[in-house]
Enzyme design. Sequence first.
Site, PDB file in Angstrom:
ATOM      1  N   LYS A   1       2.805  -3.482   6.438  1.00 25.87           N
ATOM      2  CA  LYS A   1       2.969  -3.554   4.906  1.00 25.87           C
ATOM      3  C   LYS A   1       4.595  -3.271   4.732  1.00 25.87           C
ATOM      4  O   LYS A   1       5.299  -4.150   3.976  1.00 25.87           O
ATOM      5  CB  LYS A   1       2.180  -2.803   4.346  1.00 25.87           C
TER       6      LYS A   1
ATOM      7  N   TYR B   1      -1.040  -0.651  10.891  1.00 23.54           N
ATOM      8  CA  TYR B   1      -1.381  -1.830   9.537  1.00 23.54           C
ATOM      9  C   TYR B   1      -0.640  -1.135   8.339  1.00 23.54           C
ATOM     10  O   TYR B   1      -0.132  -2.004   7.883  1.00 23.54           O
ATOM     11  CB  TYR B   1      -2.745  -1.156   9.447  1.00 23.54           C
TER      12      TYR B   1
ATOM     13  N   SER C   1       0.587  -1.589  -0.334  1.00 21.03           N
ATOM     14  CA  SER C   1       0.277   0.179   0.365  1.00 21.03           C
ATOM     15  C   SER C   1       0.930   1.384   0.244  1.00 21.03           C
ATOM     16  O   SER C   1       1.985   1.325   0.848  1.00 21.03           O
ATOM     17  CB  SER C   1      -0.482   0.155   1.419  1.00 21.03           C
TER      18      SER C   1
END
Length: 342
Positions: free
Chosen positions: A158, A154, A128
Amino acid sequence: MEEKNYILVTGGAGFIGSHTVVELIKNGKTPVIIDDFRNSSREMLNGIEKIVGSELIFHNIDVSNKNDLAAIFTKYSINGIIHFAADKAVGESVNNPLKYYKNNIGGLINCLECALEFNVENFLFSSSCTVYGDPEGSTTVTEESPQQDANSPYGATKQMGERILSDVVKSGVNLKVLNLRYFNPIGAHESGLIGELPIGRPNNLLPYVTQTAIGILEKLTVFGNTYNTPDGTCIRDYIHVVDLADAHVSGLDWLEKQSNSTFEIVNVGTGRGTSVLEIIHTFEKVSGKQLNWEFGVKRIGDVEQIFADVTKAKNLIHWDAKKSMEDAVRDAWNWEQKLRND
Ligand code: WQD
């Protein structure tokens, strides 16, 4: 009989996963979908089957269950893995970091161990633009742009996921990895049979817009209009989810052609920046509906503006986004109306 090109799609019932499954089948691949429906539903699989006109291979599996996952590799001769399955709510990750590290990192490690154990060479990872953090000053980011400390667990999963993949390839194993950094996926398949299924109150802009327009939500709040942008609202690179799905097919084709182990990162966006107000105006234009919205305070953690430099996507995997902002907003609205009418 022609050897089937089985591609394991983890999280294949999800928003991006389901659209990628459709494009894989259109391009002659045979997806093996695993999903535990934590953020999707069987309805999405039914929608895919209606679009492609054939039955899917599906197993209800949680990627953090290594035994269940490994059983898939003994049952099918998997040629590639597209790993979508992960939790992705930024806010939730701040309140429940362990859930995110266990599922997002644990699930990736399980997939990698299976890939090495069963000699699967092609691996696509769903990353992302969050890894860039706030590209202060510069608005366009290339794959070489500096990363900042992730501002959520989060985002950290990644960044860690990319590092794990890079280290595993560097260790000299036989593995080819393409790491796709998504910008802001929006829209739905033109049929309206699959789309974004936010569970509970949506966090992301487009589902919030369409749920407000259809009357589920009362009013959209624009989080801040005093940013240093032309209309004062945040700018993002919104990409049609079908274009994003196609990038996975192009990426897989590229991986299959590589003869040596590799680790490559590619931005997947349109290369264009769009503000929140521009999204609202586009929605009102394509839907013919007046949206009920107001300006509110800035949302903590929001980046002022970020959009992709997509040169590498064009040159390396020979892919670029084809659909317009209007296509994406129209398809999102079509999906919302079908979802609520059915
Ligand atoms: C976009 C813009 C908001 C809702 C997140 C994740 C990213 C990726 C995509 C997973 C911002 C504004 C939003 C609302 C608003 N997800 N907005 N009112 O934050 O850019 O990215 O989703 O990979 O990792 O970080 O997307 O859609 O939440 O917000 O004004 O009710 O819309 O302030 O400027 P974001 P978003």
